[in-house]
Design an enzyme around this catalytic site. Sequence first.
Site, short mmCIF file in Angstrom:
data_model
loop_
_atom_site.label_atom_id
_atom_site.label_comp_id
_atom_site.label_asym_id
_atom_site.label_seq_id
_atom_site.Cartn_x
_atom_site.Cartn_y
_atom_site.Cartn_z
N LYS A 125 26.76 51.46 11.21
CA LYS A 125 26.50 50.06 10.86
C LYS A 125 27.59 49.14 11.42
O LYS A 125 28.65 49.59 11.84
CB LYS A 125 26.40 49.93 9.33
CG LYS A 125 25.38 50.87 8.67
CD LYS A 125 23.96 50.67 9.14
CE LYS A 125 22.89 51.09 8.15
NZ LYS A 125 22.35 52.43 8.28
C1 LIG Z 1 21.46 52.93 6.80
C2 LIG Z 1 20.35 52.45 5.95
C3 LIG Z 1 20.20 52.84 4.61
C4 LIG Z 1 21.00 53.94 3.97
O1 LIG Z 1 22.35 53.77 3.98
P1 LIG Z 1 23.32 55.05 3.95
O2 LIG Z 1 24.68 54.41 3.83
O3 LIG Z 1 23.14 55.79 5.23
O4 LIG Z 1 22.97 55.85 2.76
C5 LIG Z 1 19.20 52.25 3.85
N1 LIG Z 1 18.37 51.35 4.38
C6 LIG Z 1 18.45 50.97 5.67
C7 LIG Z 1 17.50 49.94 6.18
C8 LIG Z 1 19.43 51.53 6.51
O5 LIG Z 1 19.48 51.19 7.80
#
Ligand SMILES: *Cc1c(COP(=O)(O)O)cnc(C)c1O
Length: 373
Positions: free
Chosen positions: A186
């Site tokens: 991210k």
């Molecule tokens: C990355 C993501 C998640 C989950 O987050 P994690 O930190 O990997 O558990 C949930 N929703 C969306 C849209 C994502 O891109």
Amino acid sequence: MADRILVTRSSMPSMEEYLEEVAPLWESHWLTNMGVEHRKLEEGLRDYLGVENVALFTNGHSALECVLEALGLPAGGEVITTPFTFASTTHAIVRKGLTPVFADVRTDDYTIDPESVERLVTPRTCAIVPVHVYGNLCDVDAIQRIADEHGLRVVYDAAHAFGVERDGVSAAAFGDASMFSFHATKVFNTIEGGAVCFRDASLYPVLNQWKNFGITGPEDVEYVGGNAKMNEFCAAMGVCNLRHVDEEIARRARVEARYRERLGGVAGVGLVEPQPGVRANHAYMPVVFGDAFGATRDEVFDALDRAGVGARKYFYPLVSDYACYRSVYSSERTPVARDVASRVLTLPMYADLAIEDVDRICDVVIAVGKEAR
Ligand SMILES: *Cc1c(COP(=O)(O)O)cnc(C)c1O
């Protein structure tokens, strides 16, 4: 042959900066359970996001499960959400004993369509879980109006929206709560990690209890909670990365600008228009291939792959088409989402991506279209 270009690349502080941040842990031996780095990161995030209430988690998915739990939604209640997302959004709803109901998305930014949401409200609806997909801000005003009218909770999956603001107000400030993911891929990462930003300050102790087995006091456990605490090493990574996140976003903006320059005028190439008043975070580079392009999304994907470029069919298939959901749901009921999922490709996007590499990627994309027309 040039190195393979991956779709993303995690941002890291310098090794020196990180080591300086974690060195005191060898004095304190306090490695998790809301230590110094945890407090420092929560405070830094409150400040950066301009919100009063932030709780950290081991990842975004657990954060979403915990906030759905902490809001005390009725068992089996219907939650209106989007199928154009990562599995996590729907899984969190189902794993908390709630019933997802899929609304369609808008053609211009792929976020949940408020008109579709409105049509799906029933007496059993208890919440709306929209997703700021690719960092595109949902129509937060229309969604709030529907929620207020029907007495619904709104929890945003803001996993893609770190740093996004509208008229100076952070994406973290909308609805009852927003979940952020700080996964390595991210815009802002803590290696693995996540947070919930929320309106009602009284949720803070409740969220902290849910993420720590439901322990409410030295000799009492009130809820059947899980374990979703962020450790000190991850929090320290966040403390360091937060110092550089604005620079990270600015460098991503350069990459996106070049993509737009090269692909903006190409027939059949659909790019999301910048949203008025919104400060974007340039989290992803989604491109939707229309019929006028000539080649299909899959043909572009394959050509890029042969050229050593890793693009991603993100999000394809729709969540409702996954094996674990398709016997219950039909993507025919969300035709816009289904169409976008079949045409979209996210191109490589990260702060360190060289402009020459963006050109190389665009050359391949443009050539595939030309050959097909
Ligand atoms: C990355 C993501 C998640 C989950 O987050 P994690 O930190 O990997 O558990 C949930 N929703 C969306 C849209 C994502 O891109």
